[in-house]
Write a protein that holds these residues in place. Structure first.
Motif, PDB file in Angstrom:
ATOM      1  N   HIS A 127       0.834  -1.204   0.000  1.00  0.00           N
ATOM      2  CA  HIS A 127       0.000   0.000   0.000  1.00  0.00           C
ATOM      3  C   HIS A 127       0.866   1.250   0.000  1.00  0.00           C
ATOM      4  O   HIS A 127       1.978   1.251   0.532  1.00  0.00           O
ATOM      5  N   CYS A 128       0.319   2.300  -0.564  1.00  0.00           N
ATOM      6  CA  CYS A 128       1.028   3.567  -0.635  1.00  0.00           C
ATOM      7  C   CYS A 128       1.247   4.110   0.782  1.00  0.00           C
ATOM      8  O   CYS A 128       0.306   4.197   1.576  1.00  0.00           O
ATOM      9  N   GLY A 129       2.476   4.467   1.075  1.00  0.00           N
ATOM     10  CA  GLY A 129       2.801   4.983   2.402  1.00  0.00           C
ATOM     11  C   GLY A 129       2.256   6.383   2.626  1.00  0.00           C
ATOM     12  O   GLY A 129       2.239   6.876   3.754  1.00  0.00           O
ATOM     13  N   ARG A 130       1.779   7.007   1.546  1.00  0.00           N
ATOM     14  CA  ARG A 130       1.308   8.377   1.643  1.00  0.00           C
ATOM     15  C   ARG A 130      -0.221   8.442   1.761  1.00  0.00           C
ATOM     16  O   ARG A 130      -0.746   9.145   2.603  1.00  0.00           O
ATOM     17  N   CYS A 131      -0.921   7.657   0.912  1.00  0.00           N
ATOM     18  CA  CYS A 131      -2.394   7.766   0.918  1.00  0.00           C
ATOM     19  C   CYS A 131      -3.081   6.440   1.237  1.00  0.00           C
ATOM     20  O   CYS A 131      -4.294   6.405   1.388  1.00  0.00           O
ATOM     21  N   GLY A 132      -2.316   5.358   1.328  1.00  0.00           N
ATOM     22  CA  GLY A 132      -2.903   4.086   1.739  1.00  0.00           C
ATOM     23  C   GLY A 132      -3.532   3.258   0.628  1.00  0.00           C
ATOM     24  O   GLY A 132      -4.003   2.146   0.864  1.00  0.00           O
ATOM     25  N   ALA A 145       4.008   1.664  -7.769  1.00  0.00           N
ATOM     26  CA  ALA A 145       3.429   2.964  -8.078  1.00  0.00           C
ATOM     27  C   ALA A 145       2.005   3.062  -7.552  1.00  0.00           C
ATOM     28  O   ALA A 145       1.249   2.089  -7.602  1.00  0.00           O
ATOM     29  N   CYS A 146       1.657   4.248  -7.049  1.00  0.00           N
ATOM     30  CA  CYS A 146       0.309   4.515  -6.562  1.00  0.00           C
ATOM     31  C   CYS A 146      -0.452   5.265  -7.639  1.00  0.00           C
ATOM     32  O   CYS A 146      -0.063   6.368  -8.033  1.00  0.00           O
ATOM     33  N   ALA A 147      -1.537   4.657  -8.117  1.00  0.00           N
ATOM     34  CA  ALA A 147      -2.317   5.287  -9.189  1.00  0.00           C
ATOM     35  C   ALA A 147      -3.135   6.452  -8.646  1.00  0.00           C
ATOM     36  O   ALA A 147      -3.605   7.288  -9.403  1.00  0.00           O
ATOM     37  N   ASP A 148      -3.318   6.496  -7.343  1.00  0.00           N
ATOM     38  CA  ASP A 148      -4.172   7.530  -6.759  1.00  0.00           C
ATOM     39  C   ASP A 148      -3.436   8.855  -6.572  1.00  0.00           C
ATOM     40  O   ASP A 148      -3.880   9.896  -7.022  1.00  0.00           O
ATOM     41  N   CYS A 149      -2.275   8.810  -5.892  1.00  0.00           N
ATOM     42  CA  CYS A 149      -1.582  10.072  -5.600  1.00  0.00           C
ATOM     43  C   CYS A 149      -0.285  10.218  -6.394  1.00  0.00           C
ATOM     44  O   CYS A 149       0.399  11.227  -6.278  1.00  0.00           O
ATOM     45  N   GLY A 150       0.073   9.184  -7.152  1.00  0.00           N
ATOM     46  CA  GLY A 150       1.249   9.292  -8.012  1.00  0.00           C
ATOM     47  C   GLY A 150       2.571   8.978  -7.328  1.00  0.00           C
ATOM     48  O   GLY A 150       3.620   9.030  -7.968  1.00  0.00           O
TER      49      GLY A 150
HETATM   50 ZN   LIG Z   1      -0.833   7.140  -2.878  1.00  0.00          ZN
END
Ligand SMILES: [Zn+2]
Length: 292
Positions: A127-132, A145-150
Motif C-alpha cells: 500500500h502507498c505509504g502516503r495515501c494508503g 506505483a500509486c495510481a491515486d496520488c502518483g
Molecule cells: Zn498514494
C-alpha cells in the motif's frame, strides 16, 4: 586461521540490467526469452541441489496470480522470481532458511538473497505509504506505483550498524537471548534518522554495554534480507572498559582476549563458546580484530 573469505550473501553473478527495468519493450523481450528462468522457491526458501546450486524452472511454471520480478541477467539469461502478493512477509523470524544457506554455493546464496530481499520488500509495501491506496508493481519489480496520488516507492534496505569494539587486545561481544546457545557476536542496531554510521554505532554500543567508543573504522558490509537490512560492519576503539549490560537487549556482554577469540573462531573454546558462522559479517569483524 584460514584465509578470510568475503561475507556471505555477496558476490552474485547477476547483472542487474537497470536499463531493461525502465524500458517496457526490453522488459517484454526478456519475459518472452525462451531461456528465461524463474527461481524455484518454497514460499521464501530456496530449493538447493546436492551441489549447492539454486533450483530454477521456466517462466511457464510461474504460479497463477503471481507477478514476475526481473532479477537481472546471468550471462545474458534473464532471471526472475515470482511474487505472491497474498503471502505474508516472513520478517525476522526466518531461521529455517539457515540450513539452506549453509548448503548453497556462495554466489548462488547471493542471488537468492537479492530475490528474497526484493520479495520481502514487496510484501511489506503493498500500500502507498502516503495515501494508503493499494500500489502496483512497476519497472520489472523495482518499484511500486500509486495510481491515486502518483507516489512511487522503491525497494529500500534498512541500514544496521554492527560493531566490534576493541580495547588493548580484547574484543567486546555480547549475546541476545534469541541467539543459539553459547553464541556471542558483535553488537548491532538500526541507524536512526539524523545519525551518521559512526554515531549510530557508538550509541548502540553505549546503550547495550555501557562502553564508550571513540574512533570507528569501516570494515565490510553485507545484505541481510531478513527481511530487509544492510549490515554495515565497523571496528571501534573503546575508550572505557567497564561493562553495564542492558538486559532488555542483551543476555550478556564481555571482553574476550585474543586467545579466547581465536579458540571461538576455531570452534575449540574450552567452554564451548562460539562466534557466528563465516557467512555472517560478525564473523568477519571478529576475524579482522584478531588478525589486526
Ligand atoms: Zn498514494
Amino acid at each position: 586461521l584460514n584465509h578470510r573469505p568475503r561475507p556471505g550473501l555477496t558476490g552474485s553473478p547477476l547483472e542487474r540490467a537497470d536499463h531493461i527495468r525502465t524500458d517496457e519493450e526490453a522488459l517484454a523481450k526478456v519475459c518472452g526469452d525462451l531461456r528465461a528462468r524463474l527461481l524455484r522457491l518454497d514460499d521464501l526458501d530456496p530449493e538447493v541441489d546436492p551441489l549447492g546450486a539454486l533450483g530454477w524452472c521456466s517462466l511457464a511454471d510461474c504460479p497463477d496470480g503471481c507477478e514476475l520480478l526481473f532479477l537481472g541477467l546471468d550471462q545474458g539469461v534473464p532471471c526472475f522470481a515470482a511474487l505472491d502478493e497474498a503471502a505474508p512477509s516472513a520478517g525476522q523470524g526466518a531461521y529455517r532458511v539457515w540450513r539452506h544457506l549453509d548448503m548453497l554455493d556462495p554466489a548462488h546464496a547471493a542471488t537468492y538473497a537479492a530475490a528474497r530481499g526484493l520479495i520481502e520488500w514487496h510484501r511489506r509495501h503493498l500500500h502507498c505509504g502516503r495515501c494508503g491506496t493499494r500500489t502496483r508493481i512497476a519497472k520489472g519489480g523495482w518499484s511500486r506505483a500509486c495510481a491515486d496520488c502518483g507516489t512511487e516507492q522503491f525497494p529500500r534496505v534498512d541500514p544496521v550498524v554492527i560493531m566490534l569494539a576493541e580495547h588493548d587486545g580484547e574484543a567486546l561481544v555480547g549475546r541476545q537471548p534469541r541467539f543459539p546457545p553459547d553464541r556471542y557476536s558483535a553488537l548491532a542496531g538500526f541507524v536512526e534518522p539524523g545519525e551518521s554510521l559512526e554515531e549510530a554505532a557508538r550509541r548502540e554500543v553505549l546503550e547495550e554495554s555501557g562502553i564508550r567508543v571513540g574512533r570507528v573504522r569501516y570494515q565490510a558490509s553485507q545484505p541481510w534480507p531478513f527481511p530487509g537490512s544492510l549490515m554495515i560492519g565497523l571496528l571501534g576503539e573503546a575508550e572505557s572498559t567497564e561493562i553495564v549490560v542492558d538486559r532488555t537487549e542483551l543476555e550478556d556482554a564481555r571482553w574476550f582476549d585474543r586467545d579466547e577469540v581465536c579458540a571461538m573462531l576455531a570452534d575449540r573454546h574450552p567452554d564451548g563458546l562460539k562466534v557466528p558462522p563465516a557467512m555472517a559479517i560478525a564473523h568477519h569483524l571478529i576475524r579482522a580484530a584478531v588478525e589486526g
